[in-house]
Design a protein around this motif. Structure first.
Motif, mmCIF file in Angstrom:
data_model
loop_
_atom_site.group_PDB
_atom_site.id
_atom_site.type_symbol
_atom_site.label_atom_id
_atom_site.label_comp_id
_atom_site.label_asym_id
_atom_site.label_seq_id
_atom_site.Cartn_x
_atom_site.Cartn_y
_atom_site.Cartn_z
ATOM 1 N N ASP A 69 0.806 -1.218 0.000
ATOM 2 C CA ASP A 69 0.000 0.000 0.000
ATOM 3 C C ASP A 69 0.844 1.275 0.000
ATOM 4 O O ASP A 69 1.649 1.519 0.907
ATOM 5 C CB ASP A 69 -0.904 -0.028 1.242
ATOM 6 N N LYS A 70 0.635 2.111 -1.019
ATOM 7 C CA LYS A 70 1.462 3.320 -1.157
ATOM 8 C C LYS A 70 1.211 4.325 -0.036
ATOM 9 O O LYS A 70 2.134 4.999 0.405
ATOM 10 C CB LYS A 70 1.174 3.990 -2.494
ATOM 11 N N THR A 71 -0.059 4.435 0.412
ATOM 12 C CA THR A 71 -0.372 5.396 1.474
ATOM 13 C C THR A 71 0.409 5.049 2.734
ATOM 14 O O THR A 71 1.001 5.926 3.375
ATOM 15 C CB THR A 71 -1.889 5.382 1.771
ATOM 16 N N GLN A 72 0.443 3.765 3.075
ATOM 17 C CA GLN A 72 1.185 3.337 4.260
ATOM 18 C C GLN A 72 2.673 3.640 4.092
ATOM 19 O O GLN A 72 3.327 4.149 5.001
ATOM 20 C CB GLN A 72 0.989 1.826 4.468
ATOM 21 N N LEU A 73 3.196 3.364 2.894
ATOM 22 C CA LEU A 73 4.619 3.584 2.627
ATOM 23 C C LEU A 73 4.974 5.074 2.722
ATOM 24 O O LEU A 73 5.970 5.456 3.352
ATOM 25 C CB LEU A 73 4.957 3.029 1.234
ATOM 26 N N LEU A 78 6.648 10.218 6.049
ATOM 27 C CA LEU A 78 6.120 11.480 6.590
ATOM 28 C C LEU A 78 6.044 11.478 8.119
ATOM 29 O O LEU A 78 6.206 12.512 8.753
ATOM 30 C CB LEU A 78 4.730 11.760 6.019
ATOM 31 N N LYS A 79 5.779 10.273 8.707
ATOM 32 C CA LYS A 79 5.557 10.211 10.152
ATOM 33 C C LYS A 79 6.584 9.381 10.897
ATOM 34 O O LYS A 79 6.571 9.327 12.124
ATOM 35 C CB LYS A 79 4.165 9.634 10.432
ATOM 36 N N GLY A 80 7.429 8.674 10.152
ATOM 37 C CA GLY A 80 8.352 7.756 10.803
ATOM 38 C C GLY A 80 7.616 6.476 11.156
ATOM 39 O O GLY A 80 6.429 6.325 10.851
ATOM 40 N N LEU A 81 8.319 5.548 11.798
ATOM 41 C CA LEU A 81 7.693 4.279 12.190
ATOM 42 C C LEU A 81 8.263 3.906 13.548
ATOM 43 O O LEU A 81 9.467 3.968 13.766
ATOM 44 C CB LEU A 81 8.024 3.199 11.150
ATOM 45 N N ALA A 127 4.439 12.663 -7.087
ATOM 46 C CA ALA A 127 4.456 13.761 -6.121
ATOM 47 C C ALA A 127 3.031 14.101 -5.693
ATOM 48 O O ALA A 127 2.788 14.459 -4.537
ATOM 49 C CB ALA A 127 5.144 14.982 -6.731
ATOM 50 N N ALA A 128 2.072 13.960 -6.613
ATOM 51 C CA ALA A 128 0.663 14.251 -6.291
ATOM 52 C C ALA A 128 0.154 13.287 -5.216
ATOM 53 O O ALA A 128 -0.603 13.693 -4.321
ATOM 54 C CB ALA A 128 -0.183 14.147 -7.545
ATOM 55 N N GLU A 129 0.583 12.018 -5.296
ATOM 56 C CA GLU A 129 0.155 11.041 -4.289
ATOM 57 C C GLU A 129 0.726 11.409 -2.917
ATOM 58 O O GLU A 129 0.045 11.297 -1.897
ATOM 59 C CB GLU A 129 0.609 9.623 -4.686
ATOM 60 N N VAL A 130 1.979 11.849 -2.891
ATOM 61 C CA VAL A 130 2.594 12.252 -1.620
ATOM 62 C C VAL A 130 1.855 13.459 -1.057
ATOM 63 O O VAL A 130 1.533 13.517 0.129
ATOM 64 C CB VAL A 130 4.097 12.590 -1.808
ATOM 65 N N LYS A 131 1.553 14.407 -1.942
ATOM 66 C CA LYS A 131 0.866 15.628 -1.527
ATOM 67 C C LYS A 131 -0.490 15.289 -0.889
ATOM 68 O O LYS A 131 -0.856 15.846 0.150
ATOM 69 C CB LYS A 131 0.657 16.530 -2.747
ATOM 70 N N ALA A 132 -1.224 14.363 -1.518
ATOM 71 C CA ALA A 132 -2.550 13.975 -1.015
ATOM 72 C C ALA A 132 -2.449 13.340 0.369
ATOM 73 O O ALA A 132 -3.244 13.650 1.262
ATOM 74 C CB ALA A 132 -3.215 13.018 -2.000
ATOM 75 N N VAL A 133 -1.450 12.467 0.567
ATOM 76 C CA VAL A 133 -1.292 11.803 1.873
ATOM 77 C C VAL A 133 -0.879 12.837 2.923
ATOM 78 O O VAL A 133 -1.362 12.831 4.051
ATOM 79 C CB VAL A 133 -0.247 10.668 1.791
ATOM 80 N N ARG A 134 -0.004 13.765 2.534
ATOM 81 C CA ARG A 134 0.463 14.797 3.468
ATOM 82 C C ARG A 134 -0.715 15.670 3.908
ATOM 83 O O ARG A 134 -0.813 16.057 5.082
ATOM 84 C CB ARG A 134 1.533 15.662 2.795
ATOM 85 N N ALA A 135 -1.630 15.967 2.987
ATOM 86 C CA ALA A 135 -2.766 16.844 3.290
ATOM 87 C C ALA A 135 -3.712 16.195 4.300
ATOM 88 O O ALA A 135 -4.330 16.885 5.110
ATOM 89 C CB ALA A 135 -3.518 17.178 2.010
ATOM 90 N N LYS A 136 -3.814 14.856 4.239
ATOM 91 C CA LYS A 136 -4.723 14.146 5.144
ATOM 92 C C LYS A 136 -4.223 14.134 6.578
ATOM 93 O O LYS A 136 -4.990 13.994 7.503
ATOM 94 C CB LYS A 136 -4.907 12.705 4.655
#
Ligand code: HEC
Length: 137
Positions: A69-73, A78-81, A127-136
């Motif tokens: 899953d890309k969102t998890q990755l 973005l948040k560390g693990l 980059a758009a996918e990263v931007k979307a996850v960052r916005a959430k």
């Protein structure tokens, strides 16, 4: 004649190195930029070959995190693990620091590089996918 053979050889060589990059769908400039980001921000822990350091930093070779899953990755960057994980039967408990100071483009480049290196083969991260996850958040 010797010169001609040399030139032919050179052209063949250039052709084959280009072909290597053209094989995958992600474009070569993105992979090269991703490698530069990896070298600076990930290599000290995950090593040049993505093999990690046993019981300290997990490998990035065909793990469910890297290929899944890309969102998890994206969120790992973005948040560390910070939870115990088991990869290839080895336990990892060290926390991974977030690298949220990297730009959306840098994160997309490095994840595309990781997903297409070390024997991995998975779709690019934009980059758009990263931007979307960052916005959430
Ligand atoms: C300070 C060392 C360190 C750095 C720098 C670091 N990581 Fe990690 N990484 C870890 C550790 C430790 C874990 C395991 C965290 C846990 O168990 O909670 C991890 C886990 C991961 C995982 C999920 C587990 C796996 O192996 O698939 C991914 C993916 C990952 N890191 C990618 C990266 C990428 C890409 C970078 C560079 C942008 C990076 N890491 C930078 C130490 C690091």
């Amino acid at each position: 004649m010797k010169k001609l053979i040399f030139i032919l050889g050179f052209l063949l060589y250039v052709g084959s190195t280009n072909a290597q990059f053209k094989k995958g769908s992600p474009s070569s400039p993105s992979l090269l930029k991703g490698k530069a980001v990896y070298t600076q921000y990930c290599l000290p822990c995950h090593q040049a070959d993505g093999g990690g350091v046993m019981n300290m930093n997990p490998p990035l070779i065909e793990t469910t995190y890297v290929l899944g899953d890309k969102t998890q990755l994206i969120n790992i960057l973005l948040k560390g693990l910070n939870k115990p994980i088991v990869i290839d039967g080895d336990k990892y408990t060290n926390p991974m620091p977030a690298v949220s100071h990297l730009s959306d483009q840098q994160i997309s480049d490095v994840l595309t590089y990781v997903r297409n290196s070390f024997g991995n083969k998975a779709s690019a991260v934009s980059a758009a996918e990263v931007k979307a996850v960052r916005a959430k958040k």
